[in-house]
Design an enzyme around this catalytic site. Structure first.
Site, mmCIF file in Angstrom:
data_model
loop_
_atom_site.group_PDB
_atom_site.id
_atom_site.type_symbol
_atom_site.label_atom_id
_atom_site.label_comp_id
_atom_site.label_asym_id
_atom_site.label_seq_id
_atom_site.Cartn_x
_atom_site.Cartn_y
_atom_site.Cartn_z
ATOM 1 N N SER A 42 82.659 27.002 21.692
ATOM 2 C CA SER A 42 84.100 26.562 22.204
ATOM 3 C C SER A 42 84.972 27.936 22.481
ATOM 4 O O SER A 42 84.884 28.841 21.883
ATOM 5 C CB SER A 42 84.938 26.027 21.023
ATOM 6 O OG SER A 42 86.089 25.547 21.300
ATOM 7 N N GLN A 70 81.777 27.102 26.580
ATOM 8 C CA GLN A 70 82.800 26.055 26.708
ATOM 9 C C GLN A 70 84.116 26.941 27.121
ATOM 10 O O GLN A 70 84.420 27.460 26.529
ATOM 11 C CB GLN A 70 83.036 24.982 25.710
ATOM 12 C CG GLN A 70 83.963 23.990 25.853
ATOM 13 C CD GLN A 70 85.446 24.399 25.369
ATOM 14 O OE1 GLN A 70 85.480 25.084 24.723
ATOM 15 N NE2 GLN A 70 86.395 23.640 25.944
ATOM 16 N N TYR A 72 87.962 26.314 28.080
ATOM 17 C CA TYR A 72 89.438 25.629 28.205
ATOM 18 C C TYR A 72 90.047 26.248 29.324
ATOM 19 O O TYR A 72 90.485 27.552 29.234
ATOM 20 C CB TYR A 72 90.088 25.512 27.253
ATOM 21 C CG TYR A 72 89.622 24.440 26.104
ATOM 22 C CD1 TYR A 72 89.945 22.977 26.382
ATOM 23 C CD2 TYR A 72 89.379 24.510 24.687
ATOM 24 C CE1 TYR A 72 89.550 21.960 25.622
ATOM 25 C CE2 TYR A 72 88.904 23.665 23.986
ATOM 26 C CZ TYR A 72 89.148 22.245 24.427
ATOM 27 O OH TYR A 72 88.783 21.225 23.591
ATOM 28 N N THR A 98 85.681 21.952 29.894
ATOM 29 C CA THR A 98 86.426 20.825 29.458
ATOM 30 C C THR A 98 87.478 20.278 30.304
ATOM 31 O O THR A 98 88.655 20.984 30.716
ATOM 32 C CB THR A 98 86.829 20.875 28.044
ATOM 33 O OG1 THR A 98 85.701 21.236 27.242
ATOM 34 C CG2 THR A 98 87.588 19.616 27.542
ATOM 35 N N LYS A 176 82.817 18.888 31.510
ATOM 36 C CA LYS A 176 82.698 17.993 30.108
ATOM 37 C C LYS A 176 83.792 17.317 29.972
ATOM 38 O O LYS A 176 85.010 17.620 30.025
ATOM 39 C CB LYS A 176 82.439 19.001 28.767
ATOM 40 C CG LYS A 176 82.440 18.243 27.731
ATOM 41 C CD LYS A 176 82.381 19.242 26.353
ATOM 42 C CE LYS A 176 82.044 18.395 25.107
ATOM 43 N NZ LYS A 176 83.484 17.817 24.538
ATOM 44 N N HIS A 200 85.133 13.011 24.356
ATOM 45 C CA HIS A 200 85.865 13.959 23.463
ATOM 46 C C HIS A 200 86.111 13.559 21.952
ATOM 47 O O HIS A 200 86.916 13.775 21.193
ATOM 48 C CB HIS A 200 87.365 14.327 23.735
ATOM 49 C CG HIS A 200 87.911 15.700 23.549
ATOM 50 N ND1 HIS A 200 87.765 16.740 24.595
ATOM 51 C CD2 HIS A 200 87.907 16.360 22.481
ATOM 52 C CE1 HIS A 200 88.047 17.990 23.711
ATOM 53 N NE2 HIS A 200 88.375 17.825 22.624
ATOM 54 N N ASP A 232 77.536 13.455 25.254
ATOM 55 C CA ASP A 232 78.015 13.925 24.010
ATOM 56 C C ASP A 232 78.779 12.774 23.229
ATOM 57 O O ASP A 232 79.500 12.306 24.089
ATOM 58 C CB ASP A 232 78.861 15.071 24.349
ATOM 59 C CG ASP A 232 79.790 15.529 23.350
ATOM 60 O OD1 ASP A 232 79.159 15.930 21.873
ATOM 61 O OD2 ASP A 232 81.027 15.187 23.363
ATOM 62 N N ARG A 236 73.573 10.529 16.025
ATOM 63 C CA ARG A 236 73.591 10.934 14.809
ATOM 64 C C ARG A 236 72.202 10.909 14.054
ATOM 65 O O ARG A 236 71.617 11.446 13.238
ATOM 66 C CB ARG A 236 74.185 9.690 13.814
ATOM 67 C CG ARG A 236 75.828 9.655 14.030
ATOM 68 C CD ARG A 236 76.334 10.889 13.900
ATOM 69 N NE ARG A 236 77.876 10.874 13.758
ATOM 70 C CZ ARG A 236 78.430 11.470 14.731
ATOM 71 N NH1 ARG A 236 77.832 12.056 15.624
ATOM 72 N NH2 ARG A 236 79.522 11.341 14.815
ATOM 73 N N ARG A 256 79.684 16.741 15.413
ATOM 74 C CA ARG A 256 80.220 16.646 13.948
ATOM 75 C C ARG A 256 79.024 16.767 13.000
ATOM 76 O O ARG A 256 79.138 17.346 11.947
ATOM 77 C CB ARG A 256 80.711 15.029 13.776
ATOM 78 C CG ARG A 256 82.190 15.018 14.315
ATOM 79 C CD ARG A 256 82.669 13.657 14.054
ATOM 80 N NE ARG A 256 84.053 13.434 14.374
ATOM 81 C CZ ARG A 256 84.385 12.649 15.578
ATOM 82 N NH1 ARG A 256 83.409 12.369 16.612
ATOM 83 N NH2 ARG A 256 85.736 12.724 15.772
#
Length: 306
Positions: A42, A70, A72, A98, A176, A200, A232, A236, A256
């Site tokens: 990120s 990634q 921004y 993103t 993304k 997101h 994305d 899990r 996560r």
């Protein structure tokens, strides 16, 4: 993009990983590299992109994939350009822009809880560009992240913005935050090499479509093109990975679960998570009667009517 992955998954870009453990993105990069895959770092990482690239390289095999970065985009295009140049110089293998945060979503809990960051978790990649002291300030009814995005991110992000970033790098360029097939249809004409179907993490637009539900139509648009489609959100278990591949994704990203793993046991937690997923993917393939991922097909899925 000519990169070989030992798993059909990457680690999704997740900000401020030092909130989970001090090593944060360094631990994530090491775990991903050791497993033969890559992290997507990120822009808002707690460790500088150069040090994360070094951590990845230290744990990777000789022919392993590089980390991805990634981005921004910033209102100040000089910041955007410098971040791109830094990522390319550090050896990142792709640029993931993103596009679903032109403005911050309505995150009421963050404002209610006066979200702010300890100094160790602040976005290290931005320290040379902007004053980040405000991120550590607690203000009633306000989120420090909301304030950063409102002051730094361009609300007028457009296809022209994408073309400008395309002109600044030789790296593969992915978008993304794509949820509509029209965006995937238009993307190649603007120099885009791939899209990541994502809402997101469900944190931007309330009632937005789930990524898995948006995936098939986007994959259909990309079927006869060179556009790479990833997905994305909500992954899990190993069975979730296979569902996404069957529905048209080349690979998935997980976010996560890696943060939970870091909070549990740092780098060892990340190693354990990826070992679990590798085992679940292999077991699920075997129980479907498949020896390889390319043997999966729509006959392995049954859609339950709502």
């Amino acid at each position: 993009f000519g990169q070989r992955f030992d798993l059909p998954l990457l680690i999704a870009p997740t900000a401020f990983q030092a909130l989970a453990c001090p090593a944060g993105e360094l631990a994530t990069a090491g775990a991903a590299a050791a497993a033969g895959t890559a992290t997507v770092l990120s822009t808002l990482s707690s460790h500088e992109l150069e040090s994360v690239a070094a951590a990845h390289a230290a744990a990777a095999r000789a022919d392993g994939p590089p980390p991805w970065f990634q981005l921004y985009p910033h209102r100040d295009t000089a910041i955007t350009d410098d971040l791109i140049a830094r990522a390319e110089a550090a050896g990142y293998g792709a640029l993931v822009v993103t596009v679903d945060v032109p403005v911050q979503g309505r995150r009421e809990r963050d404002a209610h809880n006066r979200f702010h960051l300890p100094p160790a978790a602040r976005p290290a990649n931005l320290t040379r560009y902007v004053d980040l002291d405000d991120l550590s300030r607690e203000r009633s009814g306000s989120s420090a992240l909301d304030r950063l995005i409102a002051s730094s991110f361009p609300p007028d992000l457009s296809w022209a913005s994408i073309e400008r970033m395309r002109s600044r790098t030789r790296l593969p360029l992915l978008l993304k935050g794509v949820l509509h097939p029209d965006d995937a249809r238009r993307a190649p004409a603007h120099g885009v090499d791939g899209v990541i179907v994502s809402n997101h993490g469900g944190r931007q637009l309330d009632s937005a479509v789930a990524a898995l539900d948006a995936l098939p139509a986007i994959a259909e648009v990309a079927r006869d093109t060179d556009l790479v489609v990833l997905v994305d959100g909500g992954i899990r278990r190993g069975t979730d990975v296979l569902k996404a591949l069957i529905l048209g994704a080349r690979a998935v990203l997980i976010g996560r679960p890696m943060v939970w793993a870091l909070a549990w046991r740092g780098r060892a937690g990340g190693d354990h998570l990826l070992a679990l997923l590798r085992g679940e993917i292999a077991t699920s393939l075997a129980l479907l009667g498949c020896q390889r991922l390319d043997e999966l097909d729509p006959s392995h899925l049954v859609r339950i009517a709502p």
